[in-house]
Motif scaffolding. Structure first.
Motif, PDB file in Angstrom:
ATOM      1  N   PRO A   1       0.808  -1.232   0.000  1.00 55.32           N
ATOM      2  CA  PRO A   1       0.000   0.000   0.000  1.00 55.32           C
ATOM      3  C   PRO A   1       0.839   1.280   0.000  1.00 55.32           C
ATOM      4  N   ALA A   2       2.056   1.225   0.510  1.00 52.14           N
ATOM      5  CA  ALA A   2       2.919   2.419   0.506  1.00 52.14           C
ATOM      6  C   ALA A   2       3.279   2.859  -0.909  1.00 52.14           C
ATOM      7  N   THR A   3       3.184   1.943  -1.877  1.00 46.40           N
ATOM      8  CA  THR A   3       3.529   2.300  -3.260  1.00 46.40           C
ATOM      9  C   THR A   3       2.429   3.134  -3.933  1.00 46.40           C
ATOM     10  N   LYS A   4       1.303   3.306  -3.272  1.00 48.61           N
ATOM     11  CA  LYS A   4       0.231   4.138  -3.826  1.00 48.61           C
ATOM     12  C   LYS A   4       0.655   5.598  -3.977  1.00 48.61           C
ATOM     13  N   ILE A   5       1.686   6.021  -3.261  1.00 44.75           N
ATOM     14  CA  ILE A   5       2.146   7.409  -3.382  1.00 44.75           C
ATOM     15  C   ILE A   5       2.968   7.627  -4.645  1.00 44.75           C
ATOM     16  N   LEU A   6       3.332   6.541  -5.307  1.00 45.51           N
ATOM     17  CA  LEU A   6       4.117   6.650  -6.542  1.00 45.51           C
ATOM     18  C   LEU A   6       3.198   6.924  -7.724  1.00 45.51           C
ATOM     19  N   PRO A   7       3.683   7.674  -8.697  1.00 48.35           N
ATOM     20  CA  PRO A   7       2.863   7.861  -9.894  1.00 48.35           C
ATOM     21  C   PRO A   7       2.798   6.579 -10.717  1.00 48.35           C
ATOM     22  N   LEU A   8       1.741   6.443 -11.452  1.00 53.14           N
ATOM     23  CA  LEU A   8       1.618   5.353 -12.404  1.00 53.14           C
ATOM     24  C   LEU A   8       2.674   5.559 -13.487  1.00 53.14           C
ATOM     25  N   ALA A   9       3.235   4.470 -13.989  1.00 52.71           N
ATOM     26  CA  ALA A   9       4.281   4.582 -15.010  1.00 52.71           C
ATOM     27  C   ALA A   9       4.096   3.507 -16.068  1.00 52.71           C
ATOM     28  N   LEU A  10       4.586   3.792 -17.241  1.00 50.36           N
ATOM     29  CA  LEU A  10       4.662   2.790 -18.295  1.00 50.36           C
ATOM     30  C   LEU A  10       5.868   1.923 -17.966  1.00 50.36           C
ATOM     31  N   ILE A  11       5.627   0.647 -17.717  1.00 59.79           N
ATOM     32  CA  ILE A  11       6.661  -0.262 -17.229  1.00 59.79           C
ATOM     33  C   ILE A  11       7.062  -1.256 -18.323  1.00 59.79           C
ATOM     34  N   HIS A  12       8.302  -1.157 -18.753  1.00 61.77           N
ATOM     35  CA  HIS A  12       8.897  -2.164 -19.642  1.00 61.77           C
ATOM     36  C   HIS A  12       9.330  -3.289 -18.725  1.00 61.77           C
ATOM     37  N   GLU A  13       8.761  -4.465 -18.902  1.00 61.26           N
ATOM     38  CA  GLU A  13       8.975  -5.543 -17.943  1.00 61.26           C
ATOM     39  C   GLU A  13      10.192  -6.408 -18.237  1.00 61.26           C
ATOM     40  N   ASP A  14      10.946  -6.073 -19.263  1.00 61.86           N
ATOM     41  CA  ASP A  14      12.106  -6.906 -19.607  1.00 61.86           C
ATOM     42  C   ASP A  14      13.276  -6.028 -20.048  1.00 61.86           C
ATOM     43  N   VAL A  15      13.720  -5.169 -19.137  1.00 61.36           N
ATOM     44  CA  VAL A  15      14.862  -4.295 -19.437  1.00 61.36           C
ATOM     45  C   VAL A  15      16.114  -5.149 -19.308  1.00 61.36           C
ATOM     46  N   ASN A  16      16.677  -5.536 -20.426  1.00 63.87           N
ATOM     47  CA  ASN A  16      17.922  -6.310 -20.433  1.00 63.87           C
ATOM     48  C   ASN A  16      18.786  -5.828 -21.587  1.00 63.87           C
ATOM     49  N   ALA A  17      20.023  -6.271 -21.616  1.00 67.01           N
ATOM     50  CA  ALA A  17      20.983  -5.786 -22.606  1.00 67.01           C
ATOM     51  C   ALA A  17      20.511  -6.005 -24.041  1.00 67.01           C
ATOM     52  N   MET A  18      19.745  -7.057 -24.292  1.00 66.26           N
ATOM     53  CA  MET A  18      19.264  -7.338 -25.649  1.00 66.26           C
ATOM     54  C   MET A  18      18.219  -6.320 -26.106  1.00 66.26           C
ATOM     55  N   ASN A  19      17.576  -5.643 -25.163  1.00 66.08           N
ATOM     56  CA  ASN A  19      16.513  -4.701 -25.506  1.00 66.08           C
ATOM     57  C   ASN A  19      16.954  -3.241 -25.461  1.00 66.08           C
ATOM     58  N   ILE A  20      18.236  -3.017 -25.234  1.00 64.24           N
ATOM     59  CA  ILE A  20      18.777  -1.660 -25.181  1.00 64.24           C
ATOM     60  C   ILE A  20      19.616  -1.422 -26.423  1.00 64.24           C
ATOM     61  N   ILE A  21      19.272  -0.406 -27.194  1.00 62.26           N
ATOM     62  CA  ILE A  21      20.033  -0.061 -28.394  1.00 62.26           C
ATOM     63  C   ILE A  21      20.846   1.189 -28.089  1.00 62.26           C
ATOM     64  N   LEU A  22      22.142   1.095 -28.347  1.00 61.43           N
ATOM     65  CA  LEU A  22      23.045   2.212 -28.103  1.00 61.43           C
ATOM     66  C   LEU A  22      23.404   2.900 -29.413  1.00 61.43           C
ATOM     67  N   ASP A  23      23.696   4.201 -29.317  1.00 66.77           N
ATOM     68  CA  ASP A  23      24.186   4.911 -30.494  1.00 66.77           C
ATOM     69  C   ASP A  23      25.711   4.809 -30.547  1.00 66.77           C
ATOM     70  N   ASP A  24      26.330   5.487 -31.491  1.00 63.20           N
ATOM     71  CA  ASP A  24      27.778   5.399 -31.667  1.00 63.20           C
ATOM     72  C   ASP A  24      28.568   5.925 -30.476  1.00 63.20           C
ATOM     73  N   ALA A  25      27.955   6.774 -29.671  1.00 65.80           N
ATOM     74  CA  ALA A  25      28.625   7.335 -28.487  1.00 65.80           C
ATOM     75  C   ALA A  25      28.294   6.532 -27.222  1.00 65.80           C
ATOM     76  N   ASN A  26      27.701   5.336 -27.386  1.00 71.45           N
ATOM     77  CA  ASN A  26      27.302   4.468 -26.270  1.00 71.45           C
ATOM     78  C   ASN A  26      26.246   5.080 -25.362  1.00 71.45           C
ATOM     79  N   ASN A  27      25.411   5.930 -25.928  1.00 74.03           N
ATOM     80  CA  ASN A  27      24.255   6.449 -25.209  1.00 74.03           C
ATOM     81  C   ASN A  27      23.038   5.646 -25.629  1.00 74.03           C
ATOM     82  N   ILE A  28      22.081   5.529 -24.737  1.00 75.85           N
ATOM     83  CA  ILE A  28      20.874   4.776 -25.078  1.00 75.85           C
ATOM     84  C   ILE A  28      20.105   5.519 -26.163  1.00 75.85           C
ATOM     85  N   ALA A  29      19.900   4.836 -27.267  1.00 74.53           N
ATOM     86  CA  ALA A  29      19.140   5.409 -28.374  1.00 74.53           C
ATOM     87  C   ALA A  29      17.693   4.922 -28.345  1.00 74.53           C
ATOM     88  N   ALA A  30      17.486   3.698 -27.824  1.00 72.50           N
ATOM     89  CA  ALA A  30      16.132   3.141 -27.793  1.00 72.50           C
ATOM     90  C   ALA A  30      16.058   1.970 -26.827  1.00 72.50           C
TER      91      ALA A  30
END
Length: 196
Positions: A56-85
């Motif tokens: 119930p304490a988590t009710k103070i948090l805002p609702l968020a769009l949750i990607h449920e599988d954040v892993n290295a295969m799902n992170i695309i980096l640009d040429d400068a190693n910044n997250i692009a997508a």
């Protein structure tokens, strides 16, 4: 840090109270009654029971769009190693902010044969993730210890819901041990950072 920032920016600004009442709590109770009812893993059962009481304490948090599988295969980096997508959103859901923050465990450890091994980078990566996440929270939430404490609880709830995803409720004893170790790591790593 970039992952922390990205996850924090998925906040929608709406209350998560209804989602906690109608989905999070019933899901945790289902896991307790169905997945852990006949299991001898009392330590894990106790931890999940504690999460039910803390949810119930988590009710103070805002609702968020949750990607449920954040892993290295799902992170695309640009040429400068910044997250692009961040790709592979088909299992996305609306849950309290931070529910997917547990994913930093997978990104900051090496997993061999379904066992997590910490490296010299694990702790600095976790600290960087937290700093990026907290710094990207809306100003009215950033300095509130109750909010940061609720985020840690949301992270643990997200891990439990991931481990016991529908259709995978029957975990082996080794998987339950691993889940408990991951919950412990989240608690020991992030609860002190929350200021709680």
């Amino acid at each position: 840090m970039q992952i922390g920032r990205l996850l924090a920016l998925c906040a929608l600004g709406e209350s998560s109270a209804a989602m906690v009442d109608t989905y999070v709590l019933p899901r945790l109770q289902y896991i307790m009654s169905r997945s852990l009812s006949d299991e001898p893993h009392e330590s894990l059962r106790s931890r999940i029971s504690e999460l039910v009481s803390r949810a119930p304490a988590t009710k103070i948090l805002p609702l968020a769009l949750i990607h449920e599988d954040v892993n290295a295969m799902n992170i695309i980096l640009d040429d400068a190693n910044n997250i692009a997508a961040l790709v592979d959103w088909e299992a996305a859901s609306l849950l309290p902010l931070g529910t997917n923050g547990w994913c930093i465990r997978f990104l900051s450890t090496v997993n061999r044969k379904r066992v997590d091994y910490e490296t010299e980078n694990t702790t600095p990566m976790a600290a960087g993730f937290w700093r990026g996440f907290v710094d990207s929270l809306p100003a009215e939430l950033r300095d509130r210890n109750d909010v940061l404490d609720a985020v840690v609880t949301a992270m643990q709830i997200g891990l439990v819901m991931y481990e016991f995803w529908p259709g995978n409720e029957g975990l082996s004893a080794a998987q339950m041990d691993q889940c408990l170790a991951r919950l412990d790591w989240l608690e020991e790593t992030f609860r002190p950072m929350s200021g709680a």
